[in-house]
Design a protein around this motif. Structure first.
Motif, PDB file in Angstrom:
ATOM      1  N   GLU A  21      10.534  -2.918  -6.865  1.00  0.00           N
ATOM      2  CA  GLU A  21      10.168  -3.418  -8.437  1.00  0.00           C
ATOM      3  C   GLU A  21       9.052  -2.855  -8.873  1.00  0.00           C
ATOM      4  N   CYS A  22       7.906  -2.560  -7.935  1.00  0.00           N
ATOM      5  CA  CYS A  22       6.594  -2.220  -8.344  1.00  0.00           C
ATOM      6  C   CYS A  22       6.443  -0.715  -8.654  1.00  0.00           C
ATOM      7  N   GLY A  23       7.474   0.120  -7.925  1.00  0.00           N
ATOM      8  CA  GLY A  23       7.529   1.679  -7.970  1.00  0.00           C
ATOM      9  C   GLY A  23       6.953   2.353  -7.108  1.00  0.00           C
ATOM     10  N   PHE A  24       6.708   1.810  -5.955  1.00  0.00           N
ATOM     11  CA  PHE A  24       6.309   2.119  -4.772  1.00  0.00           C
ATOM     12  C   PHE A  24       7.414   3.128  -4.005  1.00  0.00           C
ATOM     13  N   GLU A  25       7.176   4.324  -3.589  1.00  0.00           N
ATOM     14  CA  GLU A  25       8.436   5.106  -2.972  1.00  0.00           C
ATOM     15  C   GLU A  25       8.729   4.553  -1.391  1.00  0.00           C
ATOM     16  N   SER A  26       7.679   4.020  -0.680  1.00  0.00           N
ATOM     17  CA  SER A  26       8.198   3.558   0.558  1.00  0.00           C
ATOM     18  C   SER A  26       7.369   2.343   1.082  1.00  0.00           C
ATOM     19  N   ARG A  27       7.537   1.659   1.856  1.00  0.00           N
ATOM     20  CA  ARG A  27       6.964   0.407   2.467  1.00  0.00           C
ATOM     21  C   ARG A  27       5.887   0.781   2.955  1.00  0.00           C
ATOM     22  N   SER A  28       5.941   1.836   3.797  1.00  0.00           N
ATOM     23  CA  SER A  28       4.475   2.139   4.419  1.00  0.00           C
ATOM     24  C   SER A  28       3.328   2.470   3.424  1.00  0.00           C
ATOM     25  N   TYR A  29       3.757   3.319   2.391  1.00  0.00           N
ATOM     26  CA  TYR A  29       2.698   3.428   1.189  1.00  0.00           C
ATOM     27  C   TYR A  29       2.419   2.330   0.524  1.00  0.00           C
ATOM     28  N   PHE A  30       3.031   1.494   0.315  1.00  0.00           N
ATOM     29  CA  PHE A  30       3.217   0.022  -0.563  1.00  0.00           C
ATOM     30  C   PHE A  30       2.335  -0.604   0.721  1.00  0.00           C
ATOM     31  N   ASN A  31       2.494  -1.023   1.769  1.00  0.00           N
ATOM     32  CA  ASN A  31       1.626  -1.542   2.711  1.00  0.00           C
ATOM     33  C   ASN A  31       0.134  -1.107   2.855  1.00  0.00           C
ATOM     34  N   ARG A  32      -0.037   0.181   2.793  1.00  0.00           N
ATOM     35  CA  ARG A  32      -1.414   0.968   2.820  1.00  0.00           C
ATOM     36  C   ARG A  32      -2.076   0.482   1.659  1.00  0.00           C
ATOM     37  N   VAL A  33      -1.582   0.514   0.414  1.00  0.00           N
ATOM     38  CA  VAL A  33      -2.244   0.276  -0.928  1.00  0.00           C
ATOM     39  C   VAL A  33      -2.582  -0.819  -0.806  1.00  0.00           C
ATOM     40  N   PHE A  34      -1.811  -1.900  -0.678  1.00  0.00           N
ATOM     41  CA  PHE A  34      -2.027  -3.287  -0.877  1.00  0.00           C
ATOM     42  C   PHE A  34      -3.069  -3.736   0.233  1.00  0.00           C
ATOM     43  N   LYS A  35      -3.052  -3.045   1.524  1.00  0.00           N
ATOM     44  CA  LYS A  35      -4.149  -3.712   2.245  1.00  0.00           C
ATOM     45  C   LYS A  35      -5.370  -3.205   2.172  1.00  0.00           C
ATOM     46  N   SER A  36      -5.398  -1.922   1.354  1.00  0.00           N
ATOM     47  CA  SER A  36      -6.833  -1.593   1.027  1.00  0.00           C
ATOM     48  C   SER A  36      -7.218  -2.255  -0.252  1.00  0.00           C
ATOM     49  N   ARG A  37      -6.489  -2.976  -0.811  1.00  0.00           N
ATOM     50  CA  ARG A  37      -7.096  -3.674  -2.127  1.00  0.00           C
ATOM     51  C   ARG A  37      -7.232  -5.224  -1.841  1.00  0.00           C
ATOM     52  N   LYS A  38      -6.422  -5.842  -0.907  1.00  0.00           N
ATOM     53  CA  LYS A  38      -6.204  -7.249  -0.658  1.00  0.00           C
ATOM     54  C   LYS A  38      -6.765  -7.637   0.742  1.00  0.00           C
ATOM     55  N   ARG A  39      -7.121  -6.720   1.590  1.00  0.00           N
ATOM     56  CA  ARG A  39      -7.350  -6.841   3.047  1.00  0.00           C
ATOM     57  C   ARG A  39      -6.615  -7.652   3.682  1.00  0.00           C
ATOM     58  N   VAL A  40      -5.188  -7.555   3.487  1.00  0.00           N
ATOM     59  CA  VAL A  40      -4.407  -8.296   4.239  1.00  0.00           C
ATOM     60  C   VAL A  40      -2.799  -7.663   3.955  1.00  0.00           C
ATOM     61  N   ALA A  41      -1.846  -7.427   4.962  1.00  0.00           N
ATOM     62  CA  ALA A  41      -0.711  -6.990   4.744  1.00  0.00           C
ATOM     63  C   ALA A  41       0.047  -7.817   3.727  1.00  0.00           C
ATOM     64  N   PRO A  42       1.217  -7.093   3.010  1.00  0.00           N
ATOM     65  CA  PRO A  42       1.775  -7.869   1.751  1.00  0.00           C
ATOM     66  C   PRO A  42       2.746  -9.065   2.573  1.00  0.00           C
ATOM     67  N   GLY A  43       3.296  -8.720   3.803  1.00  0.00           N
ATOM     68  CA  GLY A  43       4.003  -9.840   4.336  1.00  0.00           C
ATOM     69  C   GLY A  43       3.035 -10.897   4.574  1.00  0.00           C
ATOM     70  N   ASP A  44       2.240 -10.850   5.313  1.00  0.00           N
ATOM     71  CA  ASP A  44       1.053 -11.774   5.675  1.00  0.00           C
ATOM     72  C   ASP A  44       0.514 -12.576   4.585  1.00  0.00           C
ATOM     73  N   TYR A  45       0.345 -11.698   3.222  1.00  0.00           N
ATOM     74  CA  TYR A  45      -0.260 -12.408   1.909  1.00  0.00           C
ATOM     75  C   TYR A  45       0.913 -13.327   1.574  1.00  0.00           C
TER      76      TYR A  45
END
Length: 303
Positions: free
Chosen positions: A271-295
């Motif tokens: 829904e956010c337009g990311f092409e893969s979970r791995s890229y989403f995880n990397r971008v999310f963690k770089s900004r929030k300092r935690v993985a999206p699942g843990d968040y």
């Protein structure tokens, strides 16, 4: 941000409320304020434009024409000259003081930086760069954080060339703050500005199409610019690249979607337009300092 050993060795603790340690150079003065006990309605004003940035603890700020707000570590506030601040210190303690820096910058220095920006990095459709004439409260990005940390060191250092060092850092600080302010304006007022400003139109388009592919090449065409010119203008005015801006907006959307415990991570990143979970995880963690699942898990635990 950490205060240097030189600061603690040189400062005198004379007041428990807003104890002030000051350093004055050619174009700026740095003041470190420490409060060691709870206090209310403390007044403070500067005769030059000032950057206030929280180092430790919590303040409650009361400014004219604004609702009161919490002022926390990692946040900064830009105030015009002669602006009265009324401050509460609800958590200050003798062994855990509230600490804040206030940097008063000469208007001549600011004017020279603005002239430099208007000459070398003019805005595309929105007139000239100018100093904001209202109170601007924002969270420090990594660039501003590192500059402030460096300035804390330079002001307290005993070095014969520190005026020159500080002048160079002030120029970068002013530019980054103005770009941060520009980014906030484009983000919050993109709909209203989009009819007469190409970048505002692009920002509005991005925010409405986060779920779709967003290539710089296509965005530059919509802005009626070459790809290289679009990239340059976008980064000059907003302080970040188009891709970083898109990812920041997608992560804001992801944070909102993750509030729903029934949303799967796959649904969120798609829904956010990311092409893969791995890229989403990397971008999310770089900004929030935690993985999206843990968040998401932490949100559900708190709920």
């Amino acid at each position: 941000m950490n205060l240097s050993k030189e600061f603690y060795e040189g400062r005198k603790l004379e007041n428990l409320v807003e104890n002030q340690t000051s350093y004055t150079l050619n174009n700026a003065s740095l003041h470190i304020f420490e409060t060691h006990k709870q206090a209310e309605r403390v007044l403070l004003k500067f005769d030059k434009p000032v950057l206030a940035s929280m180092l430790k603890g919590k303040k409650i700020m009361h400014l004219r024409d604004q609702q009161s707000f919490n002022f926390l570590p990692g946040e900064s506030l830009i105030l015009p000259s002669d602006e009265m601040m009324c401050i509460d210190f609800p958590e200050a303690q003798f062994n855990n003081p509230t600490q804040c820096l206030a940097m008063a910058i000469s208007e001549d220095k600011i004017s020279k930086v603005l002239d430099h920006m208007n000459e070398l990095m003019p805005k595309v459709d929105e007139g000239e760069w100018s100093l904001m004439d209202y109170d601007f409260h924002f969270t420090n990005d990594i660039g501003i954080y590192q500059i402030l940390q460096r300035l804390l060191f330079l002001f307290t250092e005993d070095h014969p060339s520190k005026d020159l060092f500080v002048d160079n850092m002030l120029e970068e600080l002013i530019i980054r703050i103005l770009q941060t302010n520009s980014r906030k304006i484009y983000t919050e007022k993109s709909s209203r500005l989009s009819s007469g400003n190409r970048l505002a139109y692009i920002v509005e388009y991005i925010r409405k199409n986060l779920h779709n592919p967003l290539a710089v090449k296509n965005l530059s065409k919509k802005a009626c610019m070459s790809e290289s010119n679009f990239y340059r203008v976008f980064k000059n005015e907003l302080g970040i690249s188009p891709i970083d801006f898109i990812n920041n907006e997608r992560i804001k959307l992801a944070v909102s979607l993750l509030q729903n415990p029934n949303k799967s991570i796959k649904e969120v990143y798609q829904e956010c337009g990311f092409e893969s979970r791995s890229y989403f995880n990397r971008v999310f963690k770089s900004r929030k300092r935690v993985a999206p699942g843990d968040y998401q898990s932490k949100l559900n635990v708190r709920a």
